[in-house]
Design a protein around this motif. Sequence first.
Motif, PDB file in Angstrom:
ATOM      1  N   GLY A 169     -69.874  26.411 -57.005  1.00 22.80           N
ATOM      2  CA  GLY A 169     -68.545  25.842 -57.161  1.00 22.80           C
ATOM      3  C   GLY A 169     -68.584  24.326 -57.143  1.00 22.80           C
ATOM      4  O   GLY A 169     -69.645  23.699 -57.266  1.00 22.80           O
ATOM      5  N   SER A 170     -67.444  23.701 -56.969  1.00 26.87           N
ATOM      6  CA  SER A 170     -67.346  22.250 -56.990  1.00 26.87           C
ATOM      7  C   SER A 170     -67.555  21.666 -55.600  1.00 26.87           C
ATOM      8  O   SER A 170     -67.328  22.326 -54.586  1.00 26.87           O
ATOM      9  CB  SER A 170     -65.979  21.816 -57.538  1.00 26.87           C
ATOM     10  N   PHE A 171     -67.948  20.395 -55.556  1.00 22.76           N
ATOM     11  CA  PHE A 171     -68.225  19.741 -54.281  1.00 22.76           C
ATOM     12  C   PHE A 171     -66.956  19.571 -53.461  1.00 22.76           C
ATOM     13  O   PHE A 171     -66.974  19.724 -52.232  1.00 22.76           O
ATOM     14  CB  PHE A 171     -68.879  18.377 -54.543  1.00 22.76           C
ATOM     15  N   ASP A 172     -65.840  19.249 -54.105  1.00 17.45           N
ATOM     16  CA  ASP A 172     -64.608  19.042 -53.354  1.00 17.45           C
ATOM     17  C   ASP A 172     -63.984  20.337 -52.871  1.00 17.45           C
ATOM     18  O   ASP A 172     -62.953  20.317 -52.190  1.00 17.45           O
ATOM     19  CB  ASP A 172     -63.584  18.258 -54.190  1.00 17.45           C
ATOM     20  N   LEU A 181     -70.809  21.557 -43.518  1.00 14.68           N
ATOM     21  CA  LEU A 181     -71.083  20.275 -42.885  1.00 14.68           C
ATOM     22  C   LEU A 181     -71.384  19.224 -43.942  1.00 14.68           C
ATOM     23  O   LEU A 181     -72.210  19.449 -44.823  1.00 14.68           O
ATOM     24  CB  LEU A 181     -72.266  20.380 -41.923  1.00 14.68           C
ATOM     25  N   ASN A 182     -70.674  18.084 -43.863  1.00 13.68           N
ATOM     26  CA  ASN A 182     -70.971  16.887 -44.649  1.00 13.68           C
ATOM     27  C   ASN A 182     -71.348  15.789 -43.676  1.00 13.68           C
ATOM     28  O   ASN A 182     -70.616  15.548 -42.694  1.00 13.68           O
ATOM     29  CB  ASN A 182     -69.758  16.434 -45.468  1.00 13.68           C
ATOM     30  N   ALA A 183     -72.439  15.089 -43.926  1.00 15.30           N
ATOM     31  CA  ALA A 183     -72.875  14.022 -43.029  1.00 15.30           C
ATOM     32  C   ALA A 183     -73.529  12.915 -43.837  1.00 15.30           C
ATOM     33  O   ALA A 183     -74.299  13.180 -44.771  1.00 15.30           O
ATOM     34  CB  ALA A 183     -73.856  14.557 -41.982  1.00 15.30           C
ATOM     35  N   GLY A 184     -73.192  11.684 -43.477  1.00 12.69           N
ATOM     36  CA  GLY A 184     -73.758  10.537 -44.166  1.00 12.69           C
ATOM     37  C   GLY A 184     -73.474   9.254 -43.420  1.00 12.69           C
ATOM     38  O   GLY A 184     -73.041   9.258 -42.255  1.00 12.69           O
ATOM     39  N   LYS A 185     -73.691   8.131 -44.085  1.00 18.45           N
ATOM     40  CA  LYS A 185     -73.490   6.826 -43.470  1.00 18.45           C
ATOM     41  C   LYS A 185     -72.032   6.594 -43.113  1.00 18.45           C
ATOM     42  O   LYS A 185     -71.720   5.902 -42.153  1.00 18.45           O
ATOM     43  CB  LYS A 185     -73.988   5.731 -44.425  1.00 18.45           C
ATOM     44  N   GLY A 186     -71.122   7.174 -43.897  1.00 16.88           N
ATOM     45  CA  GLY A 186     -69.706   6.971 -43.642  1.00 16.88           C
ATOM     46  C   GLY A 186     -69.138   7.815 -42.526  1.00 16.88           C
ATOM     47  O   GLY A 186     -68.023   7.563 -42.054  1.00 16.88           O
ATOM     48  N   GLY A 187     -69.875   8.835 -42.076  1.00 15.31           N
ATOM     49  CA  GLY A 187     -69.394   9.687 -41.000  1.00 15.31           C
ATOM     50  C   GLY A 187     -69.798  11.131 -41.227  1.00 15.31           C
ATOM     51  O   GLY A 187     -70.739  11.427 -41.982  1.00 15.31           O
ATOM     52  N   ALA A 188     -69.084  12.029 -40.588  1.00 14.38           N
ATOM     53  CA  ALA A 188     -69.394  13.461 -40.674  1.00 14.38           C
ATOM     54  C   ALA A 188     -68.101  14.255 -40.754  1.00 14.38           C
ATOM     55  O   ALA A 188     -67.069  13.857 -40.214  1.00 14.38           O
ATOM     56  CB  ALA A 188     -70.218  13.912 -39.473  1.00 14.38           C
ATOM     57  N   ALA A 208     -74.652  17.539 -47.848  1.00 14.07           N
ATOM     58  CA  ALA A 208     -73.724  18.633 -47.563  1.00 14.07           C
ATOM     59  C   ALA A 208     -74.478  19.953 -47.520  1.00 14.07           C
ATOM     60  O   ALA A 208     -75.486  20.150 -48.216  1.00 14.07           O
ATOM     61  CB  ALA A 208     -72.618  18.703 -48.615  1.00 14.07           C
ATOM     62  N   GLY A 209     -73.973  20.848 -46.687  1.00 13.27           N
ATOM     63  CA  GLY A 209     -74.522  22.195 -46.593  1.00 13.27           C
ATOM     64  C   GLY A 209     -73.432  23.181 -46.231  1.00 13.27           C
ATOM     65  O   GLY A 209     -72.493  22.844 -45.502  1.00 13.27           O
ATOM     66  N   GLN A 210     -73.571  24.382 -46.738  1.00 14.50           N
ATOM     67  CA  GLN A 210     -72.587  25.436 -46.448  1.00 14.50           C
ATOM     68  C   GLN A 210     -73.305  26.766 -46.290  1.00 14.50           C
ATOM     69  O   GLN A 210     -74.162  27.119 -47.104  1.00 14.50           O
ATOM     70  CB  GLN A 210     -71.558  25.533 -47.571  1.00 14.50           C
ATOM     71  N   TYR A 211     -72.930  27.474 -45.233  1.00 14.83           N
ATOM     72  CA  TYR A 211     -73.498  28.802 -44.994  1.00 14.83           C
ATOM     73  C   TYR A 211     -72.346  29.789 -44.862  1.00 14.83           C
ATOM     74  O   TYR A 211     -71.411  29.565 -44.090  1.00 14.83           O
ATOM     75  CB  TYR A 211     -74.366  28.819 -43.735  1.00 14.83           C
ATOM     76  N   SER A 212     -72.435  30.881 -45.612  1.00 14.41           N
ATOM     77  CA  SER A 212     -71.359  31.864 -45.655  1.00 14.41           C
ATOM     78  C   SER A 212     -71.820  33.194 -45.090  1.00 14.41           C
ATOM     79  O   SER A 212     -72.934  33.659 -45.380  1.00 14.41           O
ATOM     80  CB  SER A 212     -70.867  32.063 -47.095  1.00 14.41           C
ATOM     81  N   GLY A 213     -70.955  33.797 -44.271  1.00 16.48           N
ATOM     82  CA  GLY A 213     -71.178  35.137 -43.766  1.00 16.48           C
ATOM     83  C   GLY A 213     -70.246  36.120 -44.438  1.00 16.48           C
ATOM     84  O   GLY A 213     -69.540  35.775 -45.391  1.00 16.48           O
ATOM     85  N   PRO A 214     -70.194  37.343 -43.967  1.00 18.85           N
ATOM     86  CA  PRO A 214     -69.310  38.348 -44.585  1.00 18.85           C
ATOM     87  C   PRO A 214     -67.840  37.949 -44.543  1.00 18.85           C
ATOM     88  O   PRO A 214     -67.109  38.209 -45.488  1.00 18.85           O
ATOM     89  CB  PRO A 214     -69.577  39.611 -43.757  1.00 18.85           C
ATOM     90  N   GLY A 261     -76.511  20.374 -51.005  1.00 15.59           N
ATOM     91  CA  GLY A 261     -76.212  19.392 -52.040  1.00 15.59           C
ATOM     92  C   GLY A 261     -75.916  18.041 -51.441  1.00 15.59           C
ATOM     93  O   GLY A 261     -76.184  17.773 -50.267  1.00 15.59           O
ATOM     94  N   GLY A 262     -75.325  17.181 -52.255  1.00 13.44           N
ATOM     95  CA  GLY A 262     -75.016  15.841 -51.788  1.00 13.44           C
ATOM     96  C   GLY A 262     -74.050  15.129 -52.708  1.00 13.44           C
ATOM     97  O   GLY A 262     -73.745  15.580 -53.818  1.00 13.44           O
ATOM     98  N   GLU A 263     -73.563  13.989 -52.215  1.00 17.31           N
ATOM     99  CA  GLU A 263     -72.634  13.134 -52.952  1.00 17.31           C
ATOM    100  C   GLU A 263     -73.097  11.701 -52.835  1.00 17.31           C
ATOM    101  O   GLU A 263     -73.440  11.227 -51.754  1.00 17.31           O
ATOM    102  CB  GLU A 263     -71.217  13.271 -52.391  1.00 17.31           C
ATOM    103  N   LEU A 264     -73.122  10.990 -53.952  1.00 16.36           N
ATOM    104  CA  LEU A 264     -73.483   9.578 -53.980  1.00 16.36           C
ATOM    105  C   LEU A 264     -72.315   8.787 -54.550  1.00 16.36           C
ATOM    106  O   LEU A 264     -71.888   9.033 -55.679  1.00 16.36           O
ATOM    107  CB  LEU A 264     -74.736   9.343 -54.822  1.00 16.36           C
ATOM    108  N   VAL A 265     -71.775   7.876 -53.747  1.00 13.53           N
ATOM    109  CA  VAL A 265     -70.659   7.025 -54.169  1.00 13.53           C
ATOM    110  C   VAL A 265     -71.186   5.601 -54.328  1.00 13.53           C
ATOM    111  O   VAL A 265     -71.732   5.018 -53.384  1.00 13.53           O
ATOM    112  CB  VAL A 265     -69.505   7.055 -53.144  1.00 13.53           C
TER     113      VAL A 265
END
Length: 325
Positions: free
Chosen positions: A38-41, A220-227, A208-214, A189-193
């Motif tokens: 899917g999409s990042f947003d 989780l998004n984490a970078g220089k700008g925050g989390a 960014a990372g996403q884990y899905s269960g049933p 994945g990731g985002e570069l601005v």
Amino acid sequence: MGSVLALSNRPGRQNSPFPQDRPLSRWDRRDGRLPNPGSFDGLHRNCKDVFPQQIEGVKLVINKTLSSFFKVSHTFHLSAVAPSSYRFHAEHLQSDTDSKETDSPMLIGEMDSSGSLNAHSLFHLSEKIRAKAVFQTQQAQFVTWQFETEYRGSDFTAAITLANPDILRESVIMVAHFLQSVSPQLVLGGELVYHRGRSEEGGILTLAGQYSGPNWVATLNAGKGGAHASYYHRANKQIQVGVEFEASTRTQETTFSFGYQMELPEAKMVFRGMLDSRCIIGGVLEKRLYPLPATLIMGAFVNHRADKLQGTDSGIKASMTMEGQ
């Protein structure tokens, strides 16, 4: 830059006029291979949709379907906090009869009583490539012009966005997204601005990372700008809960929010509530006034730390739908 980046981080159902990522869409794989992420947003969308929208004043929305591909709506907003306003909304739907999303908006325009315009366009150039353009004006002044191209492979999504390019001022903002399905449950994945102006130039990388269960999703998004971390859990058909944690290195602020949604199909009611670390408690109740073509929405938000109501005492939004012949 903030107004532009807000478009690339749309919080759920509030701002995005285009169809959201849905199960069994045109992008999904049904042959047992890894699905498209899917999409990042849309990574935090499940959690965002659980939280209620703040309502201020009284809103009346009248929708009119003129044909199978053209719809309009009128919104009247009366508020004691902000000036009352009127909005006219029109959308031209996807005309591709071969598309599996035949009701996907293709052209969308909205103008309010102050003359501000918000226009979107979405084009499916091919089965895997789609392009989007966004234009926003504040009365007679352009504030945002944004162009995005997205490619969706069998198990990955890549997108690049060009926002507010100005040759005379030598300024531009570029946003690149990439998501890869590592397993049926894990997405990375990731985002570069990147932004450039006459007096400044720099970039921010976010992983960014996403884990899905049933019946749950952790992101989780984490970078220089925050989390930004979120957890969504669907307890049953009626109850959904979500938890969000956001930390910003720029503002040095950290917030924690808890939201829940309860559906009562027999009563045709949906209730959404929230509580955050700023001691703000709020709730919104949606009630379909069957058999009338209307929906009544009432909400209230209280800031206990400041001992005051957020916005107005309560809000009422009546949504009336009239289908064309």
